[in-house]
Design a protein around this motif. Structure first.
Motif, PDB file in Angstrom:
ATOM      1  N   VAL A  14     -85.376 -68.942  19.275  1.00  0.00           N
ATOM      2  CA  VAL A  14     -84.571 -67.811  19.729  1.00  0.00           C
ATOM      3  C   VAL A  14     -83.199 -67.844  19.067  1.00  0.00           C
ATOM      4  N   LYS A  15     -82.633 -69.034  18.928  1.00  0.00           N
ATOM      5  CA  LYS A  15     -81.324 -69.159  18.286  1.00  0.00           C
ATOM      6  C   LYS A  15     -81.378 -68.663  16.848  1.00  0.00           C
ATOM      7  N   MET A  16     -82.446 -68.989  16.115  1.00  0.00           N
ATOM      8  CA  MET A  16     -82.579 -68.549  14.733  1.00  0.00           C
ATOM      9  C   MET A  16     -82.727 -67.035  14.646  1.00  0.00           C
ATOM     10  N   LEU A  17     -83.343 -66.412  15.650  1.00  0.00           N
ATOM     11  CA  LEU A  17     -83.528 -64.970  15.619  1.00  0.00           C
ATOM     12  C   LEU A  17     -82.263 -64.222  16.040  1.00  0.00           C
ATOM     13  N   VAL A  18     -81.594 -64.729  17.085  1.00  0.00           N
ATOM     14  CA  VAL A  18     -80.470 -64.003  17.668  1.00  0.00           C
ATOM     15  C   VAL A  18     -79.161 -64.324  16.963  1.00  0.00           C
TER      16      VAL A  18
END
Length: 219
Positions: A14-18
């Motif tokens: 999620v961190k890589m996407l957001v």
């Protein structure tokens, strides 16, 4: 504990996407910077033999260990009585023609690998291909005699030692003059390392080919 790993993996995803990483603000491209620092137009050769030379040293060492391993593992086996080779004249002529072309390509890649696409590893593969084509169209005894007459095993070990010494000197911070960008004699020690790797890979391939011909009867 398994759920901890799953939650950590989902959180990282999620961190890589957001929250994507910000793009670096560079006034000059990375490729141009590598070319300027190394003095050779081929940025790939510059990275292999300069920026990540430490890794390249161990790649050469691993290739050497692989050659020694092939000889060691097959040393206790009985030599093959049947050797499969080309016997018809058209196939022999085509194989030796291909060997000549591959050898010329290997020499060109080794000498000009710092100026154009290519380099020591590609040149060594081309040289090994040439040797393999000669091996499947010639007598195995003749190939073995040539290998011993020209002390190919000794030259292979010497090329590794010289490569390691030059690499360590380069990693210490001592470099040869880069010369004019784009000239054949340029790039400091990179062209020399290219040639040494080509010699190492080609002669190492020759040794492996002879081992497999002797103990397996084929390549």
């Amino acid at each position: 504990m398994k759920w901890v790993y799953i939650i950590a993996g989902i959180s990282l995803y999620v961190k890589m996407l957001v929250i994507p990483n910000p793009a670096p603000d560079l006034s000059i491209s990375i490729v141009e910077s590598i070319v300027q620092d190394s003095g050779v137009p081929n940025a790939v050769s510059a990275i292999i033999f300069r920026n990540r030379l430490y890794d390249t040293i161990f790649e050469v060492v691993v290739f050497t260990i692989a050659i020694l391993g092939a000889s060691f593992l097959l040393a206790n086996e009985r030599p093959s009585c049947i050797i499969y080779q080309f016997t018809d004249q058209p196939s022999i002529v085509l194989a030796r023609l291909g060997a000549t072309i591959a050898a010329l390509v290997g020499i060109e890649l080794a000498i000009r690998g710092h100026l154009s696409p290519g380099g020591g590893f590609a040149a060594g593969v081309a040289g090994g291909t040439a040797i393999g084509l000669v091996a499947i169209s010639s007598s195995s005894q003749w190939m073995q005699a040539i290998y011993k007459r020209w002390h190919a095993a000794t030259w292979e070990k010497v090329s590794v030692l010289i490569f390691t010494v030059l690499a360590v000197i380069t990693l210490v911070g001592l470099e040869l003059p880069h010369g004019e960008l784009g000239a054949l004699v340029s790039g400091g020690v990179i062209p020399i390392l290219n040639i040494l790797v080509a010699v190492k890979v080609a002669l190492g391939s020759w040794a492996v080919i002879l081992v497999f011909i002797r103990y397996r009867g084929l390549l």
